[in-house]
Scaffold this active site. Structure first.
Site, PDB file in Angstrom:
ATOM      1  N   THR A 125      57.571  47.405 170.266  1.00  0.00           N
ATOM      2  CA  THR A 125      56.487  46.525 169.219  1.00  0.00           C
ATOM      3  C   THR A 125      56.651  45.027 169.145  1.00  0.00           C
ATOM      4  OG1 THR A 125      54.817  46.762 168.322  1.00  0.00           O
ATOM      5  CG2 THR A 125      55.898  48.776 168.313  1.00  0.00           C
ATOM      6  N   ASP A 126      56.131  44.592 168.418  1.00  0.00           N
ATOM      7  CA  ASP A 126      57.025  43.761 167.464  1.00  0.00           C
ATOM      8  C   ASP A 126      56.130  43.875 166.291  1.00  0.00           C
ATOM      9  OD1 ASP A 126      53.440  43.429 167.635  1.00  0.00           O
ATOM     10  OD2 ASP A 126      53.294  41.597 167.513  1.00  0.00           O
ATOM     11  N   GLU A 127      55.909  45.111 166.193  1.00  0.00           N
ATOM     12  CA  GLU A 127      55.165  45.266 164.377  1.00  0.00           C
ATOM     13  C   GLU A 127      56.760  45.981 164.141  1.00  0.00           C
ATOM     14  OE1 GLU A 127      51.831  47.434 163.747  1.00  0.00           O
ATOM     15  OE2 GLU A 127      50.786  46.147 165.753  1.00  0.00           O
ATOM     16  N   TYR A 149      53.503  54.322 162.352  1.00  0.00           N
ATOM     17  CA  TYR A 149      53.632  54.230 163.200  1.00  0.00           C
ATOM     18  C   TYR A 149      54.795  52.228 163.099  1.00  0.00           C
ATOM     19  CZ  TYR A 149      52.699  50.679 167.201  1.00  0.00           C
ATOM     20  OH  TYR A 149      52.781  50.880 168.688  1.00  0.00           O
ATOM     21  N   LYS A 153      58.261  53.755 165.125  1.00  0.00           N
ATOM     22  CA  LYS A 153      58.781  52.776 167.137  1.00  0.00           C
ATOM     23  C   LYS A 153      60.413  52.068 166.069  1.00  0.00           C
ATOM     24  CE  LYS A 153      56.782  51.601 170.266  1.00  0.00           C
ATOM     25  NZ  LYS A 153      56.773  51.849 171.443  1.00  0.00           N
TER      26      LYS A 153
END
Ligand code: NAD
Ligand code: TYD
Length: 343
Positions: A125-127, A149, A153
């Site tokens: 994810t970009d997060e 989260y 990831k």
């Protein structure tokens, strides 16, 4: 050529779109979905695939090595999407994020290494980059995750990279931006606000509502997974985004306008802890593979809203099941629970 593809998390939002897309696009492929059917998983998301002889469903957990070993026999390609995915839940209760997102990814990689799959596409994810300060993040930007989260990831992403470097497992990694579309679980911003607005409930905007997300339509996301799976270079990471940067406030205004609901539904509430101000990605690498977004943002948003308007039977039971979580979040952020009149 006939191929067996294993998709984890295929009963969720993006996984179900990918499953239906692959079955349609590659008539010679067999698709196996492995999904634990957590609160976010829903067999109804795969209704269109049921009865297709090239589709198989396995109710299993990625944390179970035995189940994953059985599922991966004879599999050529893996797309690993199964994860706990909601930032607010990760703040309230991080345990499952660590066990599923980190340990579950380890199990998937370890079994893939033993079986010797041809391709392993890990959906990150970009997060993992944390907030983008000024420039957009390219794939070699440092990871600075801020939520449990994003940190879980990031751990999974690093493990996937390590399995390529150490064991030469043909790992490909994508880091997509915030995705929206039909069948997204109504806890994420867009479906949460659409379903609440349809019930005349207040829309809790965190902080000043000026945080920026780069919105990607699910059909474009799925085409990106297809291209990286088939054309990506093992060991490489690909950002995926469509250059639709919008503030949460802009999204909320648009949704209210589409639904014909009053601005009075907007309620500014206390901010999410460690709330990332902006995500922004450089997508030169995936564009060089031949991918570009096709959806027009406003049209895709209207289509998405229309789907929720027309599919109350999909989301109403979900809202009833998750009252406990809702009440907790409403209390936590200080959201008004009651309906707002004055349409
Ligand atoms: P989702 O929450 O809708 O679905 C997740 C699915 O994984 C569910 O079907 C759930 O039952 C399954 N699952 C959860 N734990 C499991 C376990 N232990 N074993 C087996 N299955 C399990 O998620 P989504 O939005 O479709 O996201 C899919 C992937 O894409 C995730 O890895 C997420 O991090 C990533 N991603 C999502 C977005 C987004 O905006 N939705 C953006 C970038 C990346
Ligand atoms: P979300 O859909 O949870 O995705 P993410 O946190 O992974 O980006 O939230 C998108 C943005 O919307 C994020 O900035 C948080 C904000 N948000 C609200 O303001 N109110 C809400 O009720 C929700 C769910 C999100």
């Amino acid at each position: 050529m006939s191929k067996r593809v294993l998709i984890t998390g295929g009963a969720g939002f993006i996984g179900s779109h990918l499953t239906l897309y692959l079955l349609h696009r590659y008539p010679e492929y067999e698709v196996i979905v492995l999904d634990a059917l957590t609160y976010a998983g829903n067999r109804a998301n795969l209704r269109e695939a049921e009865g297709n002889r090239r589709f198989h469903f396995l109710h299993a957990d990625v944390r179970s090595r035995d189940a994953v070993q059985e599922a991966m026999q004879g599999v050529h390609m893996v797309v690993h999407l199964a994860a706990e995915t909601h930032v607010d839940r990760s703040i309230l209760n991080p345990d499952a994020f660590i066990t599923t997102d980190v340990y579950g990814t380890f199990v998937m990689l370890e079994v893939a290494r033993q079986v010797g799959v041809e391709r392993f596409l890990h959906v990150s994810t970009d997060e993992v980059y944390g907030p983008a300060e000024t420039a957009a993040c390219a794939e070699d930007a440092p990871m600075r995750p801020t939520s449990p989260y994003a940190a879980s990831k990031a751990g999974a992403d690093l493990l996937a990279q390590a399995y390529h470097k150490t064991y030469h497992l043909p790992v490909l990694i994508v880091r997509p931006s915030n995705t929206f579309g039909p069948r997204q679980y109504p806890e994420k911003l867009i479906p949460f606000f659409v379903t609440r607005a349809l019930n005349d409930l207040p829309l809790p905007l965190y902080g000043d509502g000026k945080q920026v997300r780069d919105w990607l339509y699910v059909a474009d996301h799925v085409r990106a997974l297809d291209i990286v799976l088939h054309k990506g270079q093992p060991g490489e990471v690909y950002n995926v985004a469509a250059n639709n940067e919008r503030t949460n406030l802009e999204i909320t205004h648009k949704l209210l306008q589409i639904l014909g609901k009053p601005e009075a539904l907007i309620q500014f509430v206390q901010d999410r802890p460690a709330h990332d101000r902006r995500y922004a990605l450089n997508t030169d690498k995936i564009r060089a593979l031949g991918w570009q977004p096709q959806a027009d943002f406003d049209t895709a948003l209207r289509e998405t809203v229309r789907w929720y308007v027309q599919n109350r039977d999909w989301w109403e039971p979900i809202l009833q099941q998750q009252t406990e979580y809702r009440q907790f979040v409403e209390q936590w952020y200080g959201v008004r629970g009651q309906t707002v009149s004055g349409r």
